[in-house]
Design an enzyme around this catalytic site. Structure first.
Site, PDB file in Angstrom:
ATOM      1  N   HIS A   1      -0.931  -6.348  31.005  1.00 38.79           N
ATOM      2  CA  HIS A   1      -0.466  -7.747  31.286  1.00 38.79           C
ATOM      3  C   HIS A   1      -0.747  -8.005  32.899  1.00 38.79           C
ATOM      4  CE1 HIS A   1       2.746  -6.702  28.250  1.00 38.79           C
ATOM      5  NE2 HIS A   1       2.098  -8.025  27.821  1.00 38.79           N
TER       6      HIS A   1
ATOM      7  N   CYS B   1       9.641  -5.191  32.571  1.00 36.20           N
ATOM      8  CA  CYS B   1       9.758  -5.251  31.361  1.00 36.20           C
ATOM      9  C   CYS B   1      10.825  -5.120  30.419  1.00 36.20           C
ATOM     10  CB  CYS B   1       8.683  -4.303  30.345  1.00 36.20           C
ATOM     11  SG  CYS B   1       7.445  -3.849  31.106  1.00 36.20           S
TER      12      CYS B   1
HETATM   13  C1  CIR Z   1       3.526  -2.930  24.289  1.00 34.03           C
HETATM   14  O1  CIR Z   1       2.331  -2.551  24.153  1.00 34.03           O
HETATM   15  O2  CIR Z   1       3.748  -4.310  24.022  1.00 34.03           O
HETATM   16  C2  CIR Z   1       4.625  -2.277  24.630  1.00 34.03           C
HETATM   17  N1  CIR Z   1       4.825  -0.744  24.325  1.00 34.03           N
HETATM   18  C3  CIR Z   1       4.788  -2.340  26.343  1.00 34.03           C
HETATM   19  C4  CIR Z   1       5.158  -3.611  26.815  1.00 34.03           C
HETATM   20  C5  CIR Z   1       5.353  -3.526  28.303  1.00 34.03           C
HETATM   21  N2  CIR Z   1       6.002  -4.915  28.659  1.00 34.03           N
HETATM   22  C6  CIR Z   1       5.476  -5.510  29.968  1.00 34.03           C
HETATM   23  O3  CIR Z   1       4.858  -4.746  30.691  1.00 34.03           O
HETATM   24  N3  CIR Z   1       6.216  -6.668  30.125  1.00 34.03           N
END
Ligand code: CIR
Length: 252
Positions: A160, A247
């Site tokens: 991201h 997150c």
């Molecule tokens: C994913 O791959 O979507 C989750 N395991 C990790 C998401 C992390 N979110 C973020 O950086 N906002």
């Protein structure tokens, strides 16, 4: 100034979430302890924290940041870019509807909140594996209706935008090397995270305090020069699932 946060407990199936890391399988008890310590800091900073129950069948759902973008005026419910995460957003709608008018990102748009960097009333929206231009435009139009500005940013490698660029207040950014010389960020004071410490770029500003992952001495030394209070948190288990400090909550 943030007053509220929304988070979600990690469920016992959290290790089944998406990940690209090769750091090994995460431990549930340790994850719960680290998540609890994170929520304690949010409360210490004066936020009212609403903690939702784990969402069975959605092992990544405690990464609540990805399913909504909340501004002072509106809550935009995203359409997560990973098929496996679709549906997490539905359960957030009634929760956010108590705080803000809500709008949704519509297909074919995809958007993850992890790609959305709010700096004052300007929003950088990463175009990534998870967020496409239609999703970015959908968000940008909703923001523009409330007087906010936005700009797309190509993310390239990395999950991201906020895996690589974060705001430490309204005039300072913490960025990894690949983003240092991007024209979009030229007007800001910029602090570079070295390649060895990329993960530490995911530092979270809350009301003049910084939450940083522990174990990144070079980034810590650079950020300490800002003179802001710093709260170090162990994020080893979330990191194994490609997640970090930004997150695990929505702040507004
Ligand atoms: C994913 O791959 O979507 C989750 N395991 C990790 C998401 C992390 N979110 C973020 O950086 N906002």
């Amino acid at each position: 100034m943030f007053r509220n946060a929304i988070a979600r407990k990690p469920g016992p199936d959290f290790a089944d979430g998406l990940t690209t890391s090769d750091l090994g399988r995460p431990d549930f008890a340790r994850m719960v302890a680290q998540h609890t310590a994170y929520l304690d800091v949010l409360r210490e900073l004066g936020l009212e924290v609403e903690v939702l129950d784990a969402l069975p069948g959605h092992p990544d759902a405690y990464f609540v940041e990805d399913v909504a973008v909340v501004t002072p005026d509106v809550a935009v419910i995203t359409r997560p870019g990973a098929e496996a995460r679709r549906g997490e957003e539905e359960s957030m709608i009634p929760v956010l509807a108590r705080h803000r008018p809500t709008v949704r990102i519509e297909a074919p748009g995809t958007l993850d909140g992890g790609d959305v960097l709010m700096v004052g009333r300007h929003f950088f929206i990463g175009i990534s594996e998870r967020t496409n231009l239609a999703g970015a435009r959908g968000l940008g139009e909703a923001l523009a209706r409330h007087g906010c500005t936005w700009a797309p940013v190509e993310v390239g490698a990395g999950l991201h935008l906020k895996s690589s660029v974060n705001a430490l207040g309204e005039d300072t950014l913490l960025l990894s090397g690949a983003f240092m010389d991007r024209p979009e960020f030229a007007g800001y004071r910029r602090i570079q995270v070295t390649d060895a410490e990329t993960y530490a770029g995911n530092t979270l500003w809350i009301n003049g305090h910084l939450l940083m992952p522990s174990g990144y001495p070079d980034t810590l030394a650079k950020v300490e020069r800002l003179g802001l209070p710093i709260h170090l948190l162990d994020t080893s288990e979330a990191r194994k699932m490609d997640g970090g400090l930004t997150c695990m909550s929505l702040r507004f």
